[in-house]
Motif scaffolding. Structure first.
Motif, PDB file in Angstrom:
ATOM      1  N   LEU A  18       0.843  -1.197   0.000  1.00 55.64           N
ATOM      2  CA  LEU A  18       0.000   0.000   0.000  1.00 55.64           C
ATOM      3  C   LEU A  18       0.879   1.248   0.000  1.00 55.64           C
ATOM      4  O   LEU A  18       1.984   1.237   0.550  1.00 55.64           O
ATOM      5  CB  LEU A  18      -0.908  -0.007   1.229  1.00 55.64           C
ATOM      6  CG  LEU A  18      -1.967  -1.114   1.255  1.00 55.64           C
ATOM      7  CD1 LEU A  18      -2.624  -1.190   2.628  1.00 55.64           C
ATOM      8  CD2 LEU A  18      -3.018  -0.879   0.176  1.00 55.64           C
ATOM      9  N   PRO A  19       0.427   2.334  -0.608  1.00 53.55           N
ATOM     10  CA  PRO A  19       1.242   3.553  -0.679  1.00 53.55           C
ATOM     11  C   PRO A  19       1.651   4.036   0.710  1.00 53.55           C
ATOM     12  O   PRO A  19       0.827   4.074   1.634  1.00 53.55           O
ATOM     13  CB  PRO A  19       0.311   4.555  -1.369  1.00 53.55           C
ATOM     14  CG  PRO A  19      -0.662   3.721  -2.127  1.00 53.55           C
ATOM     15  CD  PRO A  19      -0.855   2.476  -1.317  1.00 53.55           C
ATOM     16  N   SER A  20       2.927   4.387   0.873  1.00 52.08           N
ATOM     17  CA  SER A  20       3.443   4.809   2.173  1.00 52.08           C
ATOM     18  C   SER A  20       2.821   6.116   2.649  1.00 52.08           C
ATOM     19  O   SER A  20       2.873   6.432   3.839  1.00 52.08           O
ATOM     20  CB  SER A  20       4.966   4.962   2.103  1.00 52.08           C
ATOM     21  OG  SER A  20       5.314   5.901   1.094  1.00 52.08           O
ATOM     22  N   ARG A  21       2.229   6.876   1.724  1.00 50.74           N
ATOM     23  CA  ARG A  21       1.619   8.143   2.121  1.00 50.74           C
ATOM     24  C   ARG A  21       0.316   7.936   2.899  1.00 50.74           C
ATOM     25  O   ARG A  21      -0.200   8.873   3.526  1.00 50.74           O
ATOM     26  CB  ARG A  21       1.344   9.012   0.889  1.00 50.74           C
ATOM     27  CG  ARG A  21       0.276   8.463  -0.043  1.00 50.74           C
ATOM     28  CD  ARG A  21       0.011   9.396  -1.223  1.00 50.74           C
ATOM     29  NE  ARG A  21      -1.054   8.897  -2.083  1.00 50.74           N
ATOM     30  CZ  ARG A  21      -0.874   8.016  -3.055  1.00 50.74           C
ATOM     31  NH1 ARG A  21       0.353   7.542  -3.292  1.00 50.74           N
ATOM     32  NH2 ARG A  21      -1.892   7.613  -3.797  1.00 50.74           N
ATOM     33  N   LEU A  22      -0.241   6.718   2.850  1.00 50.39           N
ATOM     34  CA  LEU A  22      -1.485   6.454   3.574  1.00 50.39           C
ATOM     35  C   LEU A  22      -1.172   6.264   5.056  1.00 50.39           C
ATOM     36  O   LEU A  22      -0.393   5.383   5.418  1.00 50.39           O
ATOM     37  CB  LEU A  22      -2.169   5.200   3.022  1.00 50.39           C
ATOM     38  CG  LEU A  22      -2.690   5.288   1.584  1.00 50.39           C
ATOM     39  CD1 LEU A  22      -3.252   3.944   1.154  1.00 50.39           C
ATOM     40  CD2 LEU A  22      -3.765   6.378   1.469  1.00 50.39           C
ATOM     41  N   PRO A  23      -1.766   7.048   5.939  1.00 49.07           N
ATOM     42  CA  PRO A  23      -1.474   6.935   7.374  1.00 49.07           C
ATOM     43  C   PRO A  23      -1.935   5.588   7.926  1.00 49.07           C
ATOM     44  O   PRO A  23      -2.962   5.042   7.512  1.00 49.07           O
ATOM     45  CB  PRO A  23      -2.282   8.081   8.004  1.00 49.07           C
ATOM     46  CG  PRO A  23      -2.625   8.996   6.877  1.00 49.07           C
ATOM     47  CD  PRO A  23      -2.722   8.135   5.656  1.00 49.07           C
TER      48      PRO A  23
END
Length: 461
Positions: free
Chosen positions: A329-334
């Protein structure tokens, strides 16, 4: 220079691999052992001559040891060495498994399971601490904590199947002999391959905090377990009162100590609050109902224990896969938003399983098990990440202990509540199906509320 550097690099790579492989294997073993009695409860109870009340303790006694020891072993590991506490936990799990394997009476077996819980606590709490020490924050740690979280689902999937298979082939005691051998091997390999890690600045032994916390949680879990046989019993009420006094004393002690076992100021950190509250909701709303579902499939749908365990493995197996894939999953997602998504999916899956009836086919449960399994895996991966990233870097084992304490206290409450609701309408298949439907609905609502809380904490943190 090259000939000298290569072996050092090789040793470092081997040590890093061991720092993931051994905690993952320990978590797998601990969860398999935690769920093992689910599929062999009838045989175990018959072999020990256990009555209805004693059967509750056969199933739930390990939770007492787990919940009581998780925070304590995590804090001790940070101060005195994570490899040391990990190896001690493996040795204690081996010894207590032998005690369960040879137990002549219910009392001896229950005592062995309580010690198994405390030993498993040492493995679970130190495992995440070892991973945090070996993998710095970033993609590699996200992958490592995802693997650790995946072992929770895989252990829940394999435990009942392995226990049922061994029980049918060699008797219910066989699993505990296997667990003893596996634990001893795990400890031996850990001593040889793991590097030692500990906090840069030991805080020292917080004996008042350790005693009040461990005894308070033990009294609470014991009351919840015994309460399933009658909540107004004097012994249950006494345990609840003792738990309230001891946990209040723990709060006072920790607030006044310069170097507490659990810094209460951590609860002002949104990430730590997410870690603890998310784990508590997972225990309450997911583990509670899923722990009961295999029994319901046997009593309501007429499935054998082995088939019931295999159907439940759809949920736990997908939990394993989802946790492994969470690193993509994208690392920008908290992590908090992903935790909320996991709890929401768990709720959606539980809503989809409503409508259980004696004439239903087990296929009726599959869509809900699939959705809930994906949600559970995502939540487990995020909770593992939050457990180590929400506390100071040298307190990772303590963070893991706090996270898992909330999980297993929640699970104890969840199992008790689900059991009380499910059997409240009677003992027949139709009544049990109706009661389970109500329990499933309550669990789904709690999971949905937990998802909303995770979003709220993140937004206002």
């Amino acid at each position: 220079m090259t000939t000298l550097a290569t072996p050092r690099a090789g040793r470092h790579a081997a040590g890093t691999a061991a720092a993931l492989a051994l905690p993952a294997a320990a978590t797998l073993l601990a969860l398999m052992n935690y769920t093992a009695p689910m599929a062999a409860l009838t045989e175990t109870a018959h072999g020990l001559g256990a009555g209805p009340t004693a059967r509750i303790w056969l199933m739930s006694s390990i939770s007492l040891g787990l919940a009581a020891a998780l925070l304590a072993t995590g804090s001790l590991a940070d101060d005195h060495g994570r490899r040391r506490v990990f190896a001690i936990g493996a040795a204690a799990l081996a010894a207590s498994s032998v005690a369960c394997a040879v137990a002549p009476t219910t009392g001896v077996f229950v005592a062995g399971r309580i010690v198994q819980g405390a030993a498993s606590a040492a493995l679970l709490a130190t495992g995440l601490g070892i991973i945090a020490a070996a993998f710095p924050p970033g993609p590699r740690r996200a992958h490592a904590t995802g693997v650790w979280g995946a072992m929770l689902g895989l252990g829940i999937a394999l435990g009942p199947v392995a226990s049922a298979g061994l029980a049918s082939a060699a008797g219910w005691r066989a699993w505990y002999w296997v667990a003893a051998v596996a634990s001893a091997a795990l400890g031996a390999v850990a001593v040889r391959t793991l590097g030692e890690s500990r906090a840069d600045r030991p805080r020292g032994l917080d004996l008042p905090g350790l005693v009040t916390m461990s005894l308070g949680v033990a009294a609470l879990v014991a009351a919840i377990t015994w309460g399933r046989a009658g909540w107004t019993r004097p012994g249950v009420l006494a345990l609840l009162g003792a738990a309230a006094v001891l946990l209040a004393a723990f709060t006072v002690v920790e607030a006044r100590r310069a170097e507490p076992m659990l810094d209460l100021g951590l609860f002002r950190r949104p990430a730590f609050l997410l870690s603890v509250s998310g784990a508590l909701v997972t225990g309450l709303a997911v583990i509670g109902i899923m722990s009961y579902l295999a029994t319901v499939m046997t009593l309501v749908l007429g499935l054998s224990p082995v088939v019931s365990a295999l159907v439940l493995a759809i949920w736990s197996g997908l939990s394993f896969v989802a946790a492994l894939q969470a690193r993509r999953l994208p690392s920008r997602l908290p992590a908090g938003r992903l935790l909320a998504a996991g709890l929401a999916l768990s709720a959606a899956g539980e809503f989809a399983m409503l409508g259980l009836a004696p004439d239903a086919h087990w296929w009726r449960l599959v869509p809900g098990l699939v959705v809930s399994g994906v949600g559970s895996g995502l939540a487990n991966a995020m909770l593992a990440r939050l457990a180590v990233e929400s506390v100071p870097a040298d307190r990772a084992s303590m963070g893991s202990g706090a996270n898992n304490t909330a999980r297993y206290v929640g699970a104890s409450i969840g199992v008790a509540v689900v059991g009380a609701i499910a059997t409240g309408s009677g003992d027949g298949p139709s009544a049990l199906a109706h009661g389970t439907d109500v329990a499933m609905l309550v669990s789904a609502v709690v999971a949905l509320a937990g998802a909303a809380l995770a979003v709220a904490i993140r937004e206002h943190g």
